[in-house]
Design a protein around this motif. Structure first.
Motif, PDB file in Angstrom:
ATOM      1  N   ASN A   6       0.827  -1.203   0.000  1.00  0.00           N
ATOM      2  CA  ASN A   6       0.000   0.000   0.000  1.00  0.00           C
ATOM      3  C   ASN A   6       0.862   1.253   0.000  1.00  0.00           C
ATOM      4  OD1 ASN A   6      -2.614  -0.848  -0.229  1.00  0.00           O
ATOM      5  ND2 ASN A   6      -3.160  -0.487   1.887  1.00  0.00           N
ATOM      6  N   HIS A   7       1.950   1.223   0.735  1.00  0.00           N
ATOM      7  CA  HIS A   7       2.828   2.390   0.789  1.00  0.00           C
ATOM      8  C   HIS A   7       3.374   2.711  -0.605  1.00  0.00           C
ATOM      9  CE1 HIS A   7       5.607   5.370   2.288  1.00  0.00           C
ATOM     10  NE2 HIS A   7       6.572   4.756   1.615  1.00  0.00           N
ATOM     11  N   ALA A   8       3.840   1.702  -1.306  1.00  0.00           N
ATOM     12  CA  ALA A   8       4.366   1.912  -2.661  1.00  0.00           C
ATOM     13  C   ALA A   8       3.275   2.390  -3.611  1.00  0.00           C
ATOM     14  CB  ALA A   8       5.009   0.628  -3.193  1.00  0.00           C
ATOM     15  N   LEU A   9       2.087   1.830  -3.486  1.00  0.00           N
ATOM     16  CA  LEU A   9       0.964   2.227  -4.333  1.00  0.00           C
ATOM     17  C   LEU A   9       0.549   3.668  -4.032  1.00  0.00           C
ATOM     18  CD1 LEU A   9      -1.296   1.682  -6.358  1.00  0.00           C
ATOM     19  CD2 LEU A   9      -2.551   0.522  -4.508  1.00  0.00           C
ATOM     20  N   ILE A  10       0.436   4.006  -2.774  1.00  0.00           N
ATOM     21  CA  ILE A  10       0.078   5.373  -2.396  1.00  0.00           C
ATOM     22  C   ILE A  10       1.133   6.348  -2.898  1.00  0.00           C
ATOM     23  CG2 ILE A  10      -0.161   6.930  -0.417  1.00  0.00           C
ATOM     24  CD1 ILE A  10      -1.598   4.534   1.012  1.00  0.00           C
ATOM     25  N   GLN A  11       2.402   5.985  -2.802  1.00  0.00           N
ATOM     26  CA  GLN A  11       3.466   6.861  -3.301  1.00  0.00           C
ATOM     27  C   GLN A  11       3.358   7.046  -4.811  1.00  0.00           C
ATOM     28  OE1 GLN A  11       5.687   8.561  -1.162  1.00  0.00           O
ATOM     29  NE2 GLN A  11       5.723   9.731  -3.061  1.00  0.00           N
ATOM     30  N   ALA A  12       3.053   5.975  -5.544  1.00  0.00           N
ATOM     31  CA  ALA A  12       2.880   6.081  -7.005  1.00  0.00           C
ATOM     32  C   ALA A  12       1.704   7.009  -7.334  1.00  0.00           C
ATOM     33  CB  ALA A  12       2.654   4.704  -7.623  1.00  0.00           C
ATOM     34  N   LEU A  13       0.638   6.911  -6.572  1.00  0.00           N
ATOM     35  CA  LEU A  13      -0.528   7.780  -6.782  1.00  0.00           C
ATOM     36  C   LEU A  13      -0.177   9.241  -6.531  1.00  0.00           C
ATOM     37  CD1 LEU A  13      -3.120   5.499  -5.017  1.00  0.00           C
ATOM     38  CD2 LEU A  13      -3.264   6.210  -7.418  1.00  0.00           C
ATOM     39  N   LEU A  14       0.537   9.502  -5.455  1.00  0.00           N
ATOM     40  CA  LEU A  14       0.914  10.881  -5.132  1.00  0.00           C
ATOM     41  C   LEU A  14       1.946  11.430  -6.117  1.00  0.00           C
ATOM     42  CD1 LEU A  14       1.008  10.627  -1.246  1.00  0.00           C
ATOM     43  CD2 LEU A  14      -0.800  11.607  -2.690  1.00  0.00           C
ATOM     44  N   ASP A  15       2.883  10.596  -6.545  1.00  0.00           N
ATOM     45  CA  ASP A  15       3.859  11.028  -7.557  1.00  0.00           C
ATOM     46  C   ASP A  15       3.154  11.400  -8.855  1.00  0.00           C
ATOM     47  OD1 ASP A  15       5.918  10.551  -5.754  1.00  0.00           O
ATOM     48  OD2 ASP A  15       6.549   8.666  -6.693  1.00  0.00           O
ATOM     49  N   CYS A  16       2.176  10.603  -9.235  1.00  0.00           N
ATOM     50  CA  CYS A  16       1.417  10.884 -10.455  1.00  0.00           C
ATOM     51  C   CYS A  16       0.638  12.185 -10.311  1.00  0.00           C
ATOM     52  CB  CYS A  16       0.476   9.717 -10.758  1.00  0.00           C
ATOM     53  SG  CYS A  16      -0.430   9.905 -12.307  1.00  0.00           S
ATOM     54  N   ALA A  48      -4.915  14.291 -11.470  1.00  0.00           N
ATOM     55  CA  ALA A  48      -4.363  14.688 -10.171  1.00  0.00           C
ATOM     56  C   ALA A  48      -5.413  14.525  -9.071  1.00  0.00           C
ATOM     57  CB  ALA A  48      -3.859  16.125 -10.222  1.00  0.00           C
ATOM     58  N   ASP A  49      -6.626  14.965  -9.331  1.00  0.00           N
ATOM     59  CA  ASP A  49      -7.693  14.855  -8.336  1.00  0.00           C
ATOM     60  C   ASP A  49      -8.029  13.395  -8.019  1.00  0.00           C
ATOM     61  OD1 ASP A  49      -7.896  17.609  -8.199  1.00  0.00           O
ATOM     62  OD2 ASP A  49      -9.729  17.729  -9.393  1.00  0.00           O
ATOM     63  N   ILE A  50      -8.143  12.582  -9.051  1.00  0.00           N
ATOM     64  CA  ILE A  50      -8.518  11.181  -8.854  1.00  0.00           C
ATOM     65  C   ILE A  50      -7.407  10.411  -8.148  1.00  0.00           C
ATOM     66  CG2 ILE A  50      -8.998   9.016 -10.092  1.00  0.00           C
ATOM     67  CD1 ILE A  50     -10.686  10.790 -12.042  1.00  0.00           C
ATOM     68  N   CYS A  51      -6.169  10.657  -8.526  1.00  0.00           N
ATOM     69  CA  CYS A  51      -5.046   9.974  -7.861  1.00  0.00           C
ATOM     70  C   CYS A  51      -4.941  10.379  -6.397  1.00  0.00           C
ATOM     71  CB  CYS A  51      -3.736  10.262  -8.583  1.00  0.00           C
ATOM     72  SG  CYS A  51      -3.575   9.393 -10.150  1.00  0.00           S
ATOM     73  N   THR A  52      -5.134  11.644  -6.113  1.00  0.00           N
ATOM     74  CA  THR A  52      -5.079  12.115  -4.731  1.00  0.00           C
ATOM     75  C   THR A  52      -6.196  11.478  -3.909  1.00  0.00           C
ATOM     76  OG1 THR A  52      -4.093  14.210  -5.434  1.00  0.00           O
ATOM     77  CG2 THR A  52      -5.108  14.161  -3.253  1.00  0.00           C
ATOM     78  N   GLN A  53      -7.387  11.415  -4.466  1.00  0.00           N
ATOM     79  CA  GLN A  53      -8.502  10.788  -3.753  1.00  0.00           C
ATOM     80  C   GLN A  53      -8.247   9.300  -3.554  1.00  0.00           C
ATOM     81  OE1 GLN A  53     -10.966  12.309  -2.192  1.00  0.00           O
ATOM     82  NE2 GLN A  53     -11.627  10.343  -1.401  1.00  0.00           N
ATOM     83  N   CYS A  72      -9.043   5.112 -11.387  1.00  0.00           N
ATOM     84  CA  CYS A  72      -7.726   5.746 -11.382  1.00  0.00           C
ATOM     85  C   CYS A  72      -6.873   5.231 -12.543  1.00  0.00           C
ATOM     86  CB  CYS A  72      -7.050   5.485 -10.037  1.00  0.00           C
ATOM     87  SG  CYS A  72      -5.632   6.536  -9.759  1.00  0.00           S
ATOM     88  N   GLU A  73      -6.889   3.930 -12.757  1.00  0.00           N
ATOM     89  CA  GLU A  73      -6.130   3.364 -13.881  1.00  0.00           C
ATOM     90  C   GLU A  73      -6.598   3.962 -15.201  1.00  0.00           C
ATOM     91  OE1 GLU A  73      -5.211  -0.804 -16.249  1.00  0.00           O
ATOM     92  OE2 GLU A  73      -6.476  -0.892 -14.459  1.00  0.00           O
ATOM     93  N   GLU A  74      -7.902   4.086 -15.366  1.00  0.00           N
ATOM     94  CA  GLU A  74      -8.447   4.616 -16.619  1.00  0.00           C
ATOM     95  C   GLU A  74      -8.008   6.057 -16.866  1.00  0.00           C
ATOM     96  OE1 GLU A  74     -12.664   5.403 -18.917  1.00  0.00           O
ATOM     97  OE2 GLU A  74     -12.659   4.185 -17.102  1.00  0.00           O
ATOM     98  N   ILE A  75      -8.122   6.927 -15.871  1.00  0.00           N
ATOM     99  CA  ILE A  75      -7.747   8.330 -16.076  1.00  0.00           C
ATOM    100  C   ILE A  75      -6.245   8.449 -16.282  1.00  0.00           C
ATOM    101  CG2 ILE A  75      -7.563   8.965 -13.626  1.00  0.00           C
ATOM    102  CD1 ILE A  75      -8.884  11.214 -16.472  1.00  0.00           C
ATOM    103  N   CYS A  76      -5.466   7.637 -15.610  1.00  0.00           N
ATOM    104  CA  CYS A  76      -4.008   7.684 -15.789  1.00  0.00           C
ATOM    105  C   CYS A  76      -3.629   7.315 -17.223  1.00  0.00           C
ATOM    106  CB  CYS A  76      -3.307   6.756 -14.802  1.00  0.00           C
ATOM    107  SG  CYS A  76      -3.270   7.364 -13.106  1.00  0.00           S
ATOM    108  N   ARG A  77      -4.272   6.308 -17.765  1.00  0.00           N
ATOM    109  CA  ARG A  77      -3.959   5.900 -19.144  1.00  0.00           C
ATOM    110  C   ARG A  77      -4.391   6.981 -20.144  1.00  0.00           C
ATOM    111  NH1 ARG A  77      -1.370   1.379 -18.452  1.00  0.00           N
ATOM    112  NH2 ARG A  77      -2.183  -0.273 -17.117  1.00  0.00           N
ATOM    113  N   LEU A  78      -5.549   7.590 -19.917  1.00  0.00           N
ATOM    114  CA  LEU A  78      -6.002   8.673 -20.793  1.00  0.00           C
ATOM    115  C   LEU A  78      -5.039   9.856 -20.740  1.00  0.00           C
ATOM    116  CD1 LEU A  78      -9.827   8.652 -19.998  1.00  0.00           C
ATOM    117  CD2 LEU A  78      -8.748   8.013 -22.173  1.00  0.00           C
ATOM    118  N   CYS A  79      -4.613  10.221 -19.541  1.00  0.00           N
ATOM    119  CA  CYS A  79      -3.707  11.354 -19.377  1.00  0.00           C
ATOM    120  C   CYS A  79      -2.346  11.043 -20.007  1.00  0.00           C
ATOM    121  CB  CYS A  79      -3.569  11.696 -17.895  1.00  0.00           C
ATOM    122  SG  CYS A  79      -2.742  13.265 -17.579  1.00  0.00           S
ATOM    123  N   ALA A  80      -1.848   9.836 -19.803  1.00  0.00           N
ATOM    124  CA  ALA A  80      -0.560   9.444 -20.397  1.00  0.00           C
ATOM    125  C   ALA A  80      -0.618   9.506 -21.918  1.00  0.00           C
ATOM    126  CB  ALA A  80      -0.171   8.038 -19.945  1.00  0.00           C
TER     127      ALA A  80
END
Length: 115
Positions: A6-16, A48-53, A72-80
């Motif tokens: 969870n820590h690694a996942l949360i960090q990836a979300l915040l980094d994104c 940014a909003d979805i990853c933070t949430q 979150c996965e969907e918006i990240c792929r669209l943004c990328a």
């Protein structure tokens, strides 16, 4: 209790989220043709909003936290994908962060269960 995963996942979300905030802000501040960047900026803000949430939900061990990672996965792929259409360093960095986050979300999400 938060697991190491969870820590690694949360960090990836915040980094994104931070990469998206930087990309959107840079586009507004530095680009001469903002109209060309409108879709990118909109996706940056949404991502940014979805990853933070998502990070918040996981941190508090929400019952829907793992399901929310699907969105979150969907918006990240669209943004990328959108950032990949632009030849700016901030877009390149954002696309990388979004892809990494999307992969992390994919590896950790659960299907939506409405029981």
């Amino acid at each position: 209790m938060e697991t190491r995963n969870n820590h690694a996942l949360i960090q990836a979300l915040l980094d994104c989220a931070m990469a998206c905030e930087h990309c959107g802000s840079s586009s507004l501040k530095d680009e001469t043709d903002i109209n060309m960047m409108i879709e990118c900026i909109k996706l940056n803000r949404d991502c940014a909003d979805i990853c933070t949430q998502a990070a918040r939900l996981l941190q508090r061990d929400s019952v829907i936290g793992r399901q929310y990672l699907l969105l979150c996965e969907e918006i990240c792929r669209l943004c990328a994908e959108e950032c990949g259409n632009h030849d700016h360093e901030h877009c390149r960095q954002c696309a990388v962060a979004c892809e990494e986050c999307a992969d992390a979300c994919h590896a950790n999400h659960e299907p939506i269960d409405q029981d």
